[in-house]
Design a protein around this motif. Structure first.
Motif, PDB file in Angstrom:
ATOM      1  N   HIS A 105      -5.217  -1.763  11.820  1.00 28.95           N
ATOM      2  CA  HIS A 105      -4.350  -2.350  10.799  1.00 28.95           C
ATOM      3  C   HIS A 105      -3.503  -1.214  10.197  1.00 28.95           C
ATOM      4  CE1 HIS A 105      -3.093  -4.333   7.121  1.00 28.95           C
ATOM      5  NE2 HIS A 105      -3.452  -5.476   7.678  1.00 28.95           N
ATOM      6  N   PRO A 106      -2.207  -1.492   9.900  1.00 22.41           N
ATOM      7  CA  PRO A 106      -1.365  -0.410   9.372  1.00 22.41           C
ATOM      8  C   PRO A 106      -1.954   0.256   8.125  1.00 22.41           C
ATOM      9  CG  PRO A 106      -0.290  -2.570   9.154  1.00 22.41           C
ATOM     10  CD  PRO A 106      -1.441  -2.733  10.089  1.00 22.41           C
ATOM     11  N   ILE A 107      -2.631  -0.525   7.297  1.00 22.33           N
ATOM     12  CA  ILE A 107      -3.228   0.067   6.091  1.00 22.33           C
ATOM     13  C   ILE A 107      -4.359   1.029   6.483  1.00 22.33           C
ATOM     14  CG2 ILE A 107      -4.549  -0.466   3.967  1.00 22.33           C
ATOM     15  CD1 ILE A 107      -1.517  -1.108   3.826  1.00 22.33           C
ATOM     16  N   SER A 108      -5.108   0.680   7.519  1.00 22.57           N
ATOM     17  CA  SER A 108      -6.171   1.583   7.983  1.00 22.57           C
ATOM     18  C   SER A 108      -5.574   2.863   8.550  1.00 22.57           C
ATOM     19  CB  SER A 108      -7.018   0.918   9.072  1.00 22.57           C
ATOM     20  OG  SER A 108      -7.608  -0.249   8.576  1.00 22.57           O
ATOM     21  N   ILE A 109      -4.462   2.726   9.264  1.00 20.80           N
ATOM     22  CA  ILE A 109      -3.814   3.914   9.838  1.00 20.80           C
ATOM     23  C   ILE A 109      -3.365   4.860   8.722  1.00 20.80           C
ATOM     24  CG2 ILE A 109      -1.793   4.738  11.143  1.00 20.80           C
ATOM     25  CD1 ILE A 109      -1.878   2.015  12.675  1.00 20.80           C
ATOM     26  N   VAL A 110      -2.704   4.288   7.705  1.00 21.83           N
ATOM     27  CA  VAL A 110      -2.174   5.125   6.616  1.00 21.83           C
ATOM     28  C   VAL A 110      -3.313   5.723   5.786  1.00 21.83           C
ATOM     29  CG1 VAL A 110      -0.758   5.107   4.515  1.00 21.83           C
ATOM     30  CG2 VAL A 110       0.012   3.884   6.551  1.00 21.83           C
ATOM     31  N   ALA A 213       3.661  -7.598  -5.462  1.00 17.14           N
ATOM     32  CA  ALA A 213       2.340  -7.438  -6.098  1.00 17.14           C
ATOM     33  C   ALA A 213       1.315  -8.291  -5.364  1.00 17.14           C
ATOM     34  CB  ALA A 213       2.412  -7.865  -7.553  1.00 17.14           C
ATOM     35  N   HIS A 214       0.069  -7.825  -5.369  1.00 13.83           N
ATOM     36  CA  HIS A 214      -0.999  -8.607  -4.755  1.00 13.83           C
ATOM     37  C   HIS A 214      -2.249  -8.460  -5.616  1.00 13.83           C
ATOM     38  CE1 HIS A 214      -3.099 -10.703  -1.600  1.00 13.83           C
ATOM     39  NE2 HIS A 214      -1.976 -10.786  -0.909  1.00 13.83           N
ATOM     40  N   CYS A 215      -3.151  -9.415  -5.506  1.00 12.41           N
ATOM     41  CA  CYS A 215      -4.341  -9.331  -6.350  1.00 12.41           C
ATOM     42  C   CYS A 215      -5.384  -8.382  -5.759  1.00 12.41           C
ATOM     43  CB  CYS A 215      -4.926 -10.713  -6.575  1.00 12.41           C
ATOM     44  SG  CYS A 215      -5.388 -11.528  -5.057  1.00 12.41           S
ATOM     45  N   ASP A 333       7.706  -6.333   2.135  1.00 15.89           N
ATOM     46  CA  ASP A 333       6.911  -7.428   1.574  1.00 15.89           C
ATOM     47  C   ASP A 333       5.413  -7.155   1.717  1.00 15.89           C
ATOM     48  OD1 ASP A 333       5.671  -9.845   0.929  1.00 15.89           O
ATOM     49  OD2 ASP A 333       7.373 -11.018   1.656  1.00 15.89           O
ATOM     50  N   LEU A 334       4.754  -6.933   0.573  1.00 18.13           N
ATOM     51  CA  LEU A 334       3.328  -6.589   0.562  1.00 18.13           C
ATOM     52  C   LEU A 334       2.447  -7.648   1.214  1.00 18.13           C
ATOM     53  CD1 LEU A 334       2.472  -5.200  -2.984  1.00 18.13           C
ATOM     54  CD2 LEU A 334       2.224  -4.057  -0.792  1.00 18.13           C
ATOM     55  N   ARG A 335       2.890  -8.906   1.142  1.00 14.70           N
ATOM     56  CA  ARG A 335       2.044 -10.004   1.649  1.00 14.70           C
ATOM     57  C   ARG A 335       1.785  -9.884   3.135  1.00 14.70           C
ATOM     58  NH1 ARG A 335       5.707 -14.330  -1.432  1.00 14.70           N
ATOM     59  NH2 ARG A 335       7.206 -12.936  -0.471  1.00 14.70           N
ATOM     60  N   LEU A 336       2.724  -9.259   3.865  1.00 14.10           N
ATOM     61  CA  LEU A 336       2.561  -9.125   5.323  1.00 14.10           C
ATOM     62  C   LEU A 336       1.290  -8.359   5.681  1.00 14.10           C
ATOM     63  CD1 LEU A 336       6.247  -8.366   6.263  1.00 14.10           C
ATOM     64  CD2 LEU A 336       4.902 -10.280   7.154  1.00 14.10           C
ATOM     65  N   TYR A 337       0.901  -7.437   4.803  1.00 12.19           N
ATOM     66  CA  TYR A 337      -0.295  -6.637   5.091  1.00 12.19           C
ATOM     67  C   TYR A 337      -1.576  -7.455   4.998  1.00 12.19           C
ATOM     68  CZ  TYR A 337       2.660  -2.478   4.773  1.00 12.19           C
ATOM     69  OH  TYR A 337       3.619  -1.529   4.977  1.00 12.19           O
ATOM     70  N   TRP A 338      -1.496  -8.628   4.388  1.00 13.04           N
ATOM     71  CA  TRP A 338      -2.705  -9.433   4.204  1.00 13.04           C
ATOM     72  C   TRP A 338      -2.743 -10.676   5.062  1.00 13.04           C
ATOM     73  CZ3 TRP A 338      -6.750  -7.443   1.717  1.00 13.04           C
ATOM     74  CH2 TRP A 338      -6.505  -6.329   0.929  1.00 13.04           C
ATOM     75  N   GLU A 339      -1.601 -11.047   5.628  1.00 10.04           N
ATOM     76  CA  GLU A 339      -1.565 -12.292   6.400  1.00 10.04           C
ATOM     77  C   GLU A 339      -2.218 -12.149   7.764  1.00 10.04           C
ATOM     78  OE1 GLU A 339       2.548 -13.331   6.212  1.00 10.04           O
ATOM     79  OE2 GLU A 339       2.340 -14.140   4.194  1.00 10.04           O
TER      80      GLU A 339
END
Ligand code: DAH
Length: 355
Positions: A105-110, A213-215, A333-339
């Motif tokens: 996942h891109p967040i894991s990579i970063v 923003a995301h929760c 768009d932050l939501r893309l990281y969670w979809e």
């Protein structure tokens, strides 16, 4: 019917036999070649044939037996029950199945890239619970009892404090941690300086979900406590971090700010990596983008964690992983990281964005 007529009748039955299921094929075998089968019965009659005719009838009956066996094999193949080598080999003209390998996942990579920058300069990695008590998330970090972050509007409480005597019961409150600064407290409480650690993890805030923003999101917290740690070292460390991740040409600047747990506190800006500082939509034409908060650990926080502020000093910083990822990948768009849409995730393979 004489023997030849009876052989001919069975022969005709063999020729006309049909079977589409494995059970029907087996029924044919039993009917012809089984212990009481028709072919077996005729073979038995060979015993009664006069000696001088035995050879002739023997050949004739063998022929019958072979045609029954051949037909049985044909039926087996047709019913898909045969185990011939040709079938085992499969259809060589069929296109090969493509193997799809997953990607990080891109967040894991970063997150991993951030962690790597700090572990290379001697930081350890530490973790804490996501359901946290008031003491570690707020109290020990100097949040006053009436701080807005302690409000249900901002924080997801798992077990809220009772309304009647809020201050006394504050430590009983359990919430989803609102930042990874809570791990600072756990590390300082359980270890002695020198401490050099980073704490990556998930955090939660009671926010309406939008593109910006995301929760829930990810942070990496940093903490360095030792004798004589200075603000200059903090700035040097963060400069090293920004250059390691974004290239040697980036600059950082620190703006005075306020956090309850650091004094002095600062907000860290980095020269915009998208326009190179010239001004664009991402940096709102300022040439700078905010990447984290930081400061010198407040002496009261050191005391709260049983570290003597007269002997030790330290710095801390905290950044959002999604924010850094947005600057690397330019995904607004932050939501893309969670979809978790694979069409999005597929573009981040082997740590590199192929977009
Ligand atoms: N905890 C802060 C937040 O969630 C980020 C932060 C700011 C962490 C300053 C720090 C710091 O360690 O020194 O917004």
């Amino acid at each position: 019917m004489n023997l030849e007529e009876r052989i001919a009748a069975v022969e005709a039955q063999i020729k006309d036999a049909a079977a589409t299921t494995a059970d029907a094929v087996e029924a044919f075998r039993v009917d012809m070649l089984g212990r009481n089968g028709k072919v077996t019965g005729l073979l038995d009659e060979l015993k009664q044939v006069p000696v001088e005719q035995k050879k002739l009838w023997g050949q004739r009956l063998n022929q019958l037996k072979n045609s029954a066996k051949d037909r049985w094999e044909e039926l087996q193949a047709g019913a898909g029950t045969a185990n011939t080598s040709q079938q085992e080999a499969g259809d060589g003209t069929r296109p090969a199945l493509t193997e799809s390998t997953g990607s990080l996942h891109p967040i894991s990579i970063v997150r991993q890239r951030i962690v790597d920058v700090f572990t290379r300069i001697g930081y350890t990695v530490s973790q804490g619970p996501e359901v946290e008590d008031d003491h570690h998330n707020f109290g020990a970090l100097n949040f006053p009892p009436d701080h807005p972050a302690r409000d249900m509007q901002d924080t997801f409480f798992v077990r809220p404090i009772s309304c009647s005597s809020e201050v006394e019961n504050a430590n009983e409150a359990l919430a989803l941690r609102t930042h990874t600064s809570s791990v600072q407290v756990r590390v300082m409480e359980s270890g002695k300086p020198p401490i050099r650690t980073i704490s990556p993890g998930r955090v939660y805030r009671n926010e309406a979900i939008s593109a910006r923003a995301h929760c829930m999101f990810h942070q990496v917290e940093g903490l360095y406590v030792d004798k004589g740690v200075s603000f200059a070292e903090l700035k040097g460390t963060l400069d090293h971090f920004a250059k390691s991740l974004f290239g040697p040409e980036v600059k950082i600047r620190l703006r005075p700010s306020y956090f309850p747990f650091t004094e002095p506190s600062a907000e860290v800006d980095m020269s915009c990596t998208i326009c190179g500082g010239g001004g664009c939509a991402v940096c709102k034409h300022s040439g700078w983008v905010e990447i984290m908060g930081c400061g010198m650990v407040d002496p009261a926080v050191l005391s709260n964690c049983n570290i003597d502020p007269d002997i030790y000093s330290g710095f801390a910083f905290g950044m959002g992983v999604e924010r850094i990822a947005q600057l690397i990948y330019r995904v607004p768009d932050l939501r893309l990281y969670w979809e978790n849409d694979v069409r999005f995730l597929d573009q981040f393979t082997d740590g590199a964005f192929r977009g």
